[in-house]
Write an enzyme that holds these catalytic residues in place. Structure first.
Site, PDB file in Angstrom:
ATOM      1  CB  CYS A   2      -0.966  -0.024   1.346  1.00 22.04           C
ATOM      2  SG  CYS A   2      -1.553  -1.309   1.074  1.00 22.04           S
ATOM      3  NE  ARG A  27       4.082   1.224  -1.387  1.00 26.64           N
ATOM      4  CZ  ARG A  27       5.772   1.010  -0.734  1.00 26.64           C
ATOM      5  NH1 ARG A  27       6.136   0.643  -2.037  1.00 26.64           N
ATOM      6  NH2 ARG A  27       5.351   0.287   0.219  1.00 26.64           N
ATOM      7  CD1 TRP A  75      -2.246  -4.732  -4.932  1.00 29.07           C
ATOM      8  CD2 TRP A  75      -1.864  -6.209  -2.885  1.00 29.07           C
ATOM      9  NE1 TRP A  75      -2.254  -6.087  -5.096  1.00 29.07           N
ATOM     10  CE2 TRP A  75      -1.905  -7.153  -4.641  1.00 29.07           C
ATOM     11  CE3 TRP A  75      -1.928  -6.439  -1.915  1.00 29.07           C
ATOM     12  CZ2 TRP A  75      -1.882  -8.554  -3.924  1.00 29.07           C
ATOM     13  CZ3 TRP A  75      -1.560  -8.087  -2.235  1.00 29.07           C
ATOM     14  CH2 TRP A  75      -1.175  -9.256  -2.760  1.00 29.07           C
ATOM     15  CG  ASN A 101       3.188  -0.122   2.404  1.00 26.82           C
ATOM     16  OD1 ASN A 101       1.980  -1.207   2.651  1.00 26.82           O
ATOM     17  ND2 ASN A 101       4.369  -0.130   2.450  1.00 26.82           N
ATOM     18  N   GLY A 102       1.433  -2.964   5.694  1.00 26.83           N
ATOM     19  CA  GLY A 102       1.716  -3.788   6.541  1.00 26.83           C
ATOM     20  C   GLY A 102       0.876  -5.160   6.297  1.00 26.83           C
ATOM     21  CD  GLU A 506      10.956  -9.428 -17.433  1.00 19.53           C
ATOM     22  OE1 GLU A 506      11.080 -10.555 -16.562  1.00 19.53           O
ATOM     23  OE2 GLU A 506      10.802  -8.050 -17.851  1.00 19.53           O
ATOM     24  CE  LYS A 510       7.224  -7.068 -17.020  1.00 15.84           C
ATOM     25  NZ  LYS A 510       8.477  -7.164 -16.791  1.00 15.84           N
ATOM     26  CD  GLU A 513       4.143  -8.574 -14.437  1.00 10.62           C
ATOM     27  OE1 GLU A 513       4.924  -8.165 -15.467  1.00 10.62           O
ATOM     28  OE2 GLU A 513       4.485  -7.443 -13.829  1.00 10.62           O
ATOM     29  CG  HIS A 529      12.413 -32.748 -23.948  1.00  5.62           C
ATOM     30  ND1 HIS A 529      12.983 -34.118 -23.956  1.00  5.62           N
ATOM     31  CD2 HIS A 529      13.699 -31.582 -24.898  1.00  5.62           C
ATOM     32  CE1 HIS A 529      14.589 -33.478 -24.341  1.00  5.62           C
ATOM     33  NE2 HIS A 529      14.598 -32.599 -24.314  1.00  5.62           N
ATOM     34  CE  LYS A 629       7.750  -0.953 -10.527  1.00  2.00           C
ATOM     35  NZ  LYS A 629       7.908  -0.999 -11.871  1.00  2.00           N
TER      36      LYS A 629
HETATM   37  O1  M6R Z   1      11.083  -4.765  -6.623  1.00  3.33           O
HETATM   38  P1  M6R Z   1      11.358  -6.455  -7.003  1.00  3.33           P
HETATM   39  O2  M6R Z   1      12.374  -6.024  -8.086  1.00  3.33           O
HETATM   40  O3  M6R Z   1      12.206  -7.040  -5.996  1.00  3.33           O
HETATM   41  O4  M6R Z   1      10.066  -7.080  -7.530  1.00  3.33           O
HETATM   42  C1  M6R Z   1      10.402  -7.964  -7.952  1.00  3.33           C
HETATM   43  C2  M6R Z   1       8.750  -8.477  -8.298  1.00  3.33           C
HETATM   44  O5  M6R Z   1       8.556  -8.489  -7.883  1.00  3.33           O
HETATM   45  C3  M6R Z   1       8.238  -7.548  -9.973  1.00  3.33           C
HETATM   46  O6  M6R Z   1       9.879  -7.947 -10.731  1.00  3.33           O
HETATM   47  C4  M6R Z   1       7.552  -8.322 -10.231  1.00  3.33           C
HETATM   48  O7  M6R Z   1       7.443  -9.475 -11.068  1.00  3.33           O
HETATM   49  C5  M6R Z   1       7.296  -7.474 -11.799  1.00  3.33           C
HETATM   50  N1  M6R Z   1       5.691  -6.357 -11.616  1.00  3.33           N
HETATM   51  C6  M6R Z   1       7.850  -7.448 -12.852  1.00  3.33           C
HETATM   52  O8  M6R Z   1       7.663  -6.479 -14.121  1.00  3.33           O
END
Ligand code: M6R
Length: 634
Positions: A2, A27, A75, A101-102, A506, A510, A513, A529, A629
């Site tokens: 958050c 966040r 969040w 937050n937590g 990756e 992307k 997500e 495989h 994030k």
């Molecule tokens: O802040 P961090 O790099 O530790 O975050 C790790 C992952 O949560 C972050 O890379 C996440 O997978 C992203 N949304 C990828 O786009």
């Protein structure tokens, strides 16, 4: 997960809180709210479900006056996203307001006790116990009440509290969730992240765990949990506030994709001097580094993919064996790390709970720890023995792009740095590598320029996918004349080999997500495989096939896909004529680049494909559903 923002000073607080929360919206964005002291010894709260613009709309109609306020963007962890569960939460006398937050792990027990004492709860959140505890212990001194309440809490928190009987004051505290104080002139700020108040001040104090800060317009007082005064000088942050704005781009993600060449070139210039690599902030001596025998990299999500590329880099440039683990797996195994192990924790935010826990585990076992972080002063950066900052500027889009390539750049430079210490390669060889690396940002720029020229075609390809996708769905639900259901088109397979294999993961991440379309990343050699069973005329197969020592093998894999009528979208080196033999749907050409550095270039079309498809599908690119994030909870 958050975002918290607080302001006390000489200006009206409402709009400052809204602007600050917007910077923190990455966040969490399922609900938001603010509590404001209106100067007449009352606290007014406004909160609502959904994004911050909903709150902004309400406040435009019924503005709240006052110069001290706390705000929150949520969040959800405990309780659905709703107005009732949105923060701030008030005590039963509506004198005290809290944002958090937590996660409060013992909230059930605390709630039971508080209820037996006559407290009425109004939400399903874990947070609400905090405000009732502060109210319970309040005897005319907010700071003391917060300190006492914290002693009852188990879990993680960044909290900010205001009280109607103490106008002009915010009391805040942290335990494993970030909280930063911004020092202004006759005004002070509080936020989960520096970028939220960067427009107003760049003088900041990072709070440590179990510290309590009391803010008024002209004073910042920090104490520890026992009430002892803590003295800490503010540090100056050199981030440009403009970096946290869209700067004419439609989305932060696109802006951040386009920033990559200049960020990487700046990293190179900062770290390389006379063809020697240096990491000034890394307070680990060369002789200490000489005691290591192996490297373990821990990270999550995109940072984990950077770690996987790191394995190829370190194994090529140095003598060390390298293991890479997702932090959440590393911490629950019994990883065999010790004094001879260097554990590298990679994290953009520096706050990812699993990576932080993995780092602590590694330290407990005696390993040497270095983190690669973007956010200055973040917990992972502070808790590791050495830190290397990526200096990529604030990354606002939830889907990570520039942080990834900045992490790769640091890994390349780190490997060359190790090389210079351990003399694995000759001076001449490492100079050649550095020279080649210095040219990569310009090659990246070429790819972005090509995209700008061909933007319409990229959009048309994304549209084509959209049409096929919906046709596929229709076919799936209506079944063909023989009554069989056919697989819908909505599936992507990403294939890569060797150092470009992590980019396949990756690229798929992307797309998943931000467009919610199923996508799998695979090492191309693994295709036969299992995943080859998925290939028919439906899924799109993105083949990362730049000029490399494995190109021929990759080309064979591409032919195998063709033989099964697969739709091929290859990423190849400019001038590759052979690829046209397999009649790809369209070909993405990149400039020629040394194989070892190629992930820095091949990743760009992958990021752009995900962007174009999400845009074509009308998705919320910067704030995809269900994500946040930084993942500060397990
Ligand atoms: O802040 P961090 O790099 O530790 O975050 C790790 C992952 O949560 C972050 O890379 C996440 O997978 C992203 N949304 C990828 O786009």
């Amino acid at each position: 997960m958050c975002g918290i923002f607080g302001y006390t000073g000489h200006k009206e607080a409402q709009n400052l809180i809204i602007q600050g929360l917007k910077q923190l919206e990455y966040r969490g964005y399922d609900s938001s709210g603010l509590a404001i002291q209106n100067g007449t010894h009352a606290i007014c709260v406004e909160k609502t479900h959904g994004k911050i613009k909903n709150l902004e709309e309400i406040l435009k109609k019924t503005p709240l006056k006052g110069r001290t306020a706390i705000g929150h963007t949520r969040w959800a962890t405990h309780g659905i996203p709703s107005r009732e569960n949105a923060h701030p939460h008030l005590d039963n006398h509506e004198q005290i307001a809290v944002v958090h937050n937590g996660i409060i792990e013992n909230h059930f027990d605390l709630k039971e006790t508080l209820e037996s004492e006559g407290v009425r709860f109004r939400s399903e959140t874990d947070t609400e116990v905090i405000v009732h505890l502060v109210a319970k212990y309040y005897k005319g001194n907010l700071e003391n009440a917060v300190r006492r309440a914290l002693k009852d809490l188990k879990g993680t928190y960044a909290v900010a509290v205001i009280c109607s009987s103490e106008p002009g004051k915010i009391v805040a505290a942290r335990m494993d969730s970030p909280l930063v104080v911004g020092i202004g002139k006759t005004e002070n700020f509080l936020a989960s992240d520096v970028s939220a108040f960067l427009e107003h001040t760049n003088r900041v104090i990072f709070l440590e765990n179990q510290e309590i800060v009391s803010l008024t317009d002209n004073a910042v007082k920090i104490t520890d949990i026992a009430g002892r005064a803590v003295s800490r000088e503010p540090v100056k942050i050199n981030w440009d506030p403009a970096q946290a704005k869209k700067g004419g781009f439609e989305h932060f993600m696109l802006k951040e994709i386009f920033e990559q060449p200049s960020i990487l070139s700046a990293i190179y210039k900062e770290r390389v001097n006379g063809l020697k690599v240096h990491f000034d902030e890394l307070k680990i001596t060369a002789s200490k580094l000489k005691s290591i025998k192996r490297i373990v990299i821990i990270a999550c999500g995109t940072a984990y993919h950077a770690g996987l590329v790191g394995k190829y880099i370190f194994e090529e440039f140095t003598k060390f064996p390298v293991w890479v683990d997702t932090s959440s797996e590393f911490r629950y195994r019994d990883p065999k790390v010790g004094k001879d192990t260097l554990v590298i924790a990679i994290s953009q935010s520096g706050e990812t709970a699993d990576t932080l826990a993995g780092l602590r585990e590694a330290k407990k076992k005696g390993a040497l720890t270095i983190s690669i972080c973007n956010v200055l002063g973040s917990t992972i950066a502070r808790e590791s023995q050495g830190v290397i900052y990526t200096h990529a500027g604030p990354e606002i889009a939830v889907a990570s792009t520039k942080a990834y390539t900045a992490q790769l750049m640091i890994l390349y430079l780190m490997a060359i740095y190790f090389d210079q210490i351990f003399k694995t390669l000759s001076l001449g060889q490492s100079r050649v590598l550095l020279k080649a690396l210095s040219h990569v940002p310009a090659l990246m720029q070429e790819v972005l320029d090509m995209y700008k020229k061909e933007e319409k075609e990229w959009a048309a390809n994304a549209h084509d996918f959209n049409v096929r996708y919906h046709e596929g769905l229709e076919r799936y639900f209506s079944a063909d004349p023989a009554g069989r259901k056919r697989s819908p088109n909505g599936f992507f397979l990403y294939l890569g080999r060797n150092i470009n294999y992590p980019n396949a993961l990756e690229g798929a991440l992307k797309l998943k997500e931000i467009s919610y379309i199923p996508a799998e990343g695979y090492p191309a050699g693994e295709m036969k495989h299992g995943p080859i069973a998925l290939i028919d005329e439906n899924p799109w197969v993105i083949c990362i096939a730049p000029k490399s020592k494995t190109y021929d093998k990759m080309f064979s894999n591409i032919q195998e896909i063709k033989a099964r009528n697969g739709i091929i979208v290859p990423i190849v080196t400019r001038g590759d004529t052979q690829i046209h033999k397999v009649k790809p749907l369209y070909v993405v050409e990149i400039p020629e680049v040394e194989e070892i550095f190629s992930p820095l270039v091949t990743i760009l079309p992958l990021q752009l494909i995900a962007y174009c498809i999400a845009k074509e599908f009308g998705e919320d690119i910067d704030q995809p559903r269900n994500l946040a994030k930084s993942v500060t909870v397990e």
